[in-house]
Design an enzyme around this catalytic site. Sequence first.
Site, PDB file in Angstrom:
ATOM      1  N   ASP A 101       0.793  -1.229   0.000  1.00  0.00           N
ATOM      2  CA  ASP A 101       0.000   0.000   0.000  1.00  0.00           C
ATOM      3  C   ASP A 101       0.821   1.273   0.000  1.00  0.00           C
ATOM      4  OD1 ASP A 101       1.133  -0.062   2.505  1.00  0.00           O
ATOM      5  OD2 ASP A 101      -0.688  -0.742   3.509  1.00  0.00           O
ATOM      6  N   GLU A 123      -0.453  -9.072  -1.114  1.00  0.00           N
ATOM      7  CA  GLU A 123      -1.067  -8.502   0.111  1.00  0.00           C
ATOM      8  C   GLU A 123      -2.272  -7.631  -0.272  1.00  0.00           C
ATOM      9  OE1 GLU A 123       0.531  -5.382   3.017  1.00  0.00           O
ATOM     10  OE2 GLU A 123       1.229  -7.198   3.988  1.00  0.00           O
ATOM     11  N   GLU A 137      -2.391   4.906   3.180  1.00  0.00           N
ATOM     12  CA  GLU A 137      -2.300   3.520   2.700  1.00  0.00           C
ATOM     13  C   GLU A 137      -3.658   2.913   2.343  1.00  0.00           C
ATOM     14  OE1 GLU A 137      -0.771   4.744   5.384  1.00  0.00           O
ATOM     15  OE2 GLU A 137       1.355   4.543   4.908  1.00  0.00           O
ATOM     16  N   HIS A 218       5.897   4.859  13.271  1.00  0.00           N
ATOM     17  CA  HIS A 218       6.197   5.714  12.110  1.00  0.00           C
ATOM     18  C   HIS A 218       4.971   6.221  11.370  1.00  0.00           C
ATOM     19  CE1 HIS A 218       5.086   3.009   8.787  1.00  0.00           C
ATOM     20  NE2 HIS A 218       5.411   2.041   9.611  1.00  0.00           N
ATOM     21  N   ARG A 220       2.077   8.080   9.577  1.00  0.00           N
ATOM     22  CA  ARG A 220       1.850   9.498   9.293  1.00  0.00           C
ATOM     23  C   ARG A 220       0.667  10.045  10.081  1.00  0.00           C
ATOM     24  NH1 ARG A 220       4.100  11.768   4.222  1.00  0.00           N
ATOM     25  NH2 ARG A 220       5.611  10.211   3.572  1.00  0.00           N
ATOM     26  N   HIS A 250      12.643   4.820  13.313  1.00  0.00           N
ATOM     27  CA  HIS A 250      12.448   4.993  11.856  1.00  0.00           C
ATOM     28  C   HIS A 250      13.184   6.252  11.390  1.00  0.00           C
ATOM     29  CE1 HIS A 250      10.178   5.537   8.080  1.00  0.00           C
ATOM     30  NE2 HIS A 250       9.683   4.315   8.249  1.00  0.00           N
TER      31      HIS A 250
HETATM   32  C1  UD1 Z   1       6.508   4.807   3.925  1.00  0.00           C
HETATM   33  C2  UD1 Z   1       5.137   4.450   3.369  1.00  0.00           C
HETATM   34  C3  UD1 Z   1       4.323   3.730   4.437  1.00  0.00           C
HETATM   35  C4  UD1 Z   1       5.087   2.576   5.031  1.00  0.00           C
HETATM   36  C5  UD1 Z   1       6.443   3.045   5.517  1.00  0.00           C
HETATM   37  C6  UD1 Z   1       7.247   1.868   5.987  1.00  0.00           C
HETATM   38  C7  UD1 Z   1       4.032   5.928   1.737  1.00  0.00           C
HETATM   39  C8  UD1 Z   1       3.232   7.152   1.532  1.00  0.00           C
HETATM   40  N1  UD1 Z   1       4.395   5.658   3.009  1.00  0.00           N
HETATM   41  O1  UD1 Z   1       6.326   5.791   4.946  1.00  0.00           O
HETATM   42  O2  UD1 Z   1       3.132   3.235   3.861  1.00  0.00           O
HETATM   43  O3  UD1 Z   1       4.361   2.034   6.118  1.00  0.00           O
HETATM   44  O4  UD1 Z   1       7.140   3.674   4.438  1.00  0.00           O
HETATM   45  O5  UD1 Z   1       8.361   2.257   6.728  1.00  0.00           O
HETATM   46  O6  UD1 Z   1       4.338   5.233   0.805  1.00  0.00           O
HETATM   47  N2  UD1 Z   1      13.838   8.331   5.266  1.00  0.00           N
HETATM   48  C9  UD1 Z   1      15.216   8.243   5.255  1.00  0.00           C
HETATM   49  N3  UD1 Z   1      15.787   7.020   4.964  1.00  0.00           N
HETATM   50  C10 UD1 Z   1      15.063   5.912   4.716  1.00  0.00           C
HETATM   51  C11 UD1 Z   1      13.669   6.018   4.762  1.00  0.00           C
HETATM   52  C12 UD1 Z   1      13.063   7.236   5.026  1.00  0.00           C
HETATM   53  O7  UD1 Z   1      15.911   9.214   5.480  1.00  0.00           O
HETATM   54  O8  UD1 Z   1      15.639   4.848   4.475  1.00  0.00           O
HETATM   55  C13 UD1 Z   1      13.209   9.660   5.556  1.00  0.00           C
HETATM   56  C14 UD1 Z   1      13.313  10.636   4.366  1.00  0.00           C
HETATM   57  O9  UD1 Z   1      13.447  11.939   4.879  1.00  0.00           O
HETATM   58  C15 UD1 Z   1      11.969  10.468   3.680  1.00  0.00           C
HETATM   59  C16 UD1 Z   1      11.067  10.306   4.882  1.00  0.00           C
HETATM   60  O10 UD1 Z   1      11.807   9.484   5.784  1.00  0.00           O
HETATM   61  O11 UD1 Z   1      11.597  11.573   2.872  1.00  0.00           O
HETATM   62  C17 UD1 Z   1       9.706   9.741   4.603  1.00  0.00           C
HETATM   63  O12 UD1 Z   1       9.782   8.582   3.810  1.00  0.00           O
HETATM   64  P1  UD1 Z   1       8.473   8.093   2.999  1.00  0.00           P
HETATM   65  O13 UD1 Z   1       8.803   6.859   2.256  1.00  0.00           O
HETATM   66  O14 UD1 Z   1       7.896   9.227   2.233  1.00  0.00           O
HETATM   67  O15 UD1 Z   1       7.420   7.797   4.128  1.00  0.00           O
HETATM   68  P2  UD1 Z   1       7.438   6.829   5.349  1.00  0.00           P
HETATM   69  O16 UD1 Z   1       6.867   7.605   6.487  1.00  0.00           O
HETATM   70  O17 UD1 Z   1       8.752   6.189   5.495  1.00  0.00           O
HETATM   71  N1  UDP Z   2      11.769  -3.831  10.681  1.00  0.00           N
HETATM   72  C1  UDP Z   2      13.149  -3.948  10.532  1.00  0.00           C
HETATM   73  N2  UDP Z   2      13.942  -3.140  11.299  1.00  0.00           N
HETATM   74  C2  UDP Z   2      13.454  -2.238  12.186  1.00  0.00           C
HETATM   75  C3  UDP Z   2      12.039  -2.108  12.300  1.00  0.00           C
HETATM   76  C4  UDP Z   2      11.226  -2.911  11.524  1.00  0.00           C
HETATM   77  O1  UDP Z   2      13.641  -4.768   9.764  1.00  0.00           O
HETATM   78  O2  UDP Z   2      14.243  -1.540  12.845  1.00  0.00           O
HETATM   79  C5  UDP Z   2      10.902  -4.672   9.823  1.00  0.00           C
HETATM   80  C6  UDP Z   2       9.819  -5.436  10.536  1.00  0.00           C
HETATM   81  O3  UDP Z   2      10.277  -6.702  10.918  1.00  0.00           O
HETATM   82  C7  UDP Z   2       8.724  -5.527   9.487  1.00  0.00           C
HETATM   83  C8  UDP Z   2       8.923  -4.285   8.653  1.00  0.00           C
HETATM   84  O4  UDP Z   2      10.223  -3.784   8.974  1.00  0.00           O
HETATM   85  O5  UDP Z   2       8.907  -6.646   8.617  1.00  0.00           O
HETATM   86  C9  UDP Z   2       7.873  -3.265   8.977  1.00  0.00           C
HETATM   87  O6  UDP Z   2       8.201  -2.050   8.380  1.00  0.00           O
HETATM   88  P1  UDP Z   2       7.557  -0.700   8.825  1.00  0.00           P
HETATM   89  O7  UDP Z   2       7.094  -0.799  10.232  1.00  0.00           O
HETATM   90  O8  UDP Z   2       8.541   0.358   8.470  1.00  0.00           O
HETATM   91  O9  UDP Z   2       6.344  -0.541   7.808  1.00  0.00           O
HETATM   92  P2  UDP Z   2       4.834  -1.088   7.789  1.00  0.00           P
HETATM   93  O10 UDP Z   2       4.868  -2.568   7.968  1.00  0.00           O
HETATM   94  O11 UDP Z   2       4.087  -0.367   8.871  1.00  0.00           O
HETATM   95  O12 UDP Z   2       4.352  -0.674   6.440  1.00  0.00           O
END
Ligand code: UD1
Ligand code: UDP
Length: 381
Positions: A101, A123, A137, A218, A220, A250
């Site tokens: 999602d 999924e 999502e 994490h 939003r 995160h």
């Molecule tokens: C995203 C997904 C969310 C998912 C989550 C899993 C969308 C809209 N959101 O949210 O569905 O549950 O990932 O973790 O698709 N950043 C880093 N390094 C990284 C990752 C993120 O610096 O490796 C920072 C960056 O500033 C980035 C921000 O986090 O712009 C947000 O990342 P983004 O993928 O937009 O949203 P998430 O909140 O991570």
């Molecule tokens: N996870 C990981 N390292 C971490 C935290 C989570 O590998 O420090 C894994 C966790 O086991 C799960 C996935 O990341 O499989 C979940 O990701 P996240 O919570 O970022 O996203 P969501 O599942 O809510 O979309």
Amino acid sequence: MSAPHPAKILVVFGTRPEAIKLFPVVAALKADPRFDCKVCVSAQHRGMLDQVLEIAGIVPDHDLDVMKPDQSLDALTATLLTGLGRVMDVEKPNRVIVQGDTATAMAGALAAYYRKIPVDHVEAGLRSGNIYHPWPEEVNRKIIGAMASLHFAPTDVSREALLRENVAPDRVHVTGNTVIDALHWVTKRNAADPSLVSGLADVEALFAGKRIIGVTSHRRENFGDGMENIARAIREIAARPDVAIVFPVHLNPNVRAVMNSALAGLDNVALLEPLDYPHFARLISLAEIMLTDSGGVQEEAPALGKPVLVMRETTERPEGVAAGTAKLVGTDTTRIVTEIFTLLDDKAAYESMARAHNPFGDGTSARQIVELIAREFSSQT
Ligand code: UD1
Ligand code: UDP
């Protein structure tokens, strides 16, 4: 029309959870001579995606490297749509696979649809019924569901949700969730070679004898007040001397700003960088309780017999709640603290939740998905 041989499948993903849930599918496709599997990562996440690519041994064929610090949803989506479309024009795949999602999954499905390439959704069918929980999502999943060719639903609950939206029953297959495939793989690997998870040794030594609570957050929709409440709850829980909190934070700056300023320097709280998947699986096994707003952790903790308290108002994964291994606790500080203390102090309450239970499948999802895609091609001949 005759079936292409091998059939070219483009697997598209961009964030940590998609990578975890698709690496078993990529492995199964790559091992199968009926398929030519190409991988395109958007790198919507960078560091957290690369952690998984490395563990899973995946070298992407295309890497769009789209991550920018704290970018807006519309800028991200626009960049993804044009970038993923370009890759599809180069690769001309027979089918595209997306998972879950995220913005990457939604834009990947849309780019494929614009080219009339069938999209298979891993999924599929998770629904909370509330378009703002989880946000965005819930709507991303509905958009993908409107375009998907094959819908791989993890459970009967998700299958029923798709049928209620008038998806044709023969397009929906209950395969379990590929996260269980990934979890089995990583827990076996950790057991065979504990040195792979020695990165937690310091924390384990520091907190020896304490009752560990693993935390992630994490979402939003929890930014702002929700995150502040969660941080306050963790401070209150950590005031108990018998407890230790282990919290890999995160990389989203909206999460880090709150957690680092509210929780740094507390004796019983370890704020860690995101753990790689083997270390995170190790953390779940060390923890007495998981406290999270994550989707994936709601699936993994029950599979490992750990109670999971979910800091959300609703969940699109009601299976754990129905089985009694997960509980929705929202983001109210007092409620979170009370629920954690109940589990710590009431043995019967704890034991009623701490039963290994696996509504999300038996670890064979990726194999089932690949077979169903192969069947789709053979029906073309
Ligand atoms: C995203 C997904 C969310 C998912 C989550 C899993 C969308 C809209 N959101 O949210 O569905 O549950 O990932 O973790 O698709 N950043 C880093 N390094 C990284 C990752 C993120 O610096 O490796 C920072 C960056 O500033 C980035 C921000 O986090 O712009 C947000 O990342 P983004 O993928 O937009 O949203 P998430 O909140 O991570
Ligand atoms: N996870 C990981 N390292 C971490 C935290 C989570 O590998 O420090 C894994 C966790 O086991 C799960 C996935 O990341 O499989 C979940 O990701 P996240 O919570 O970022 O996203 P969501 O599942 O809510 O979309």
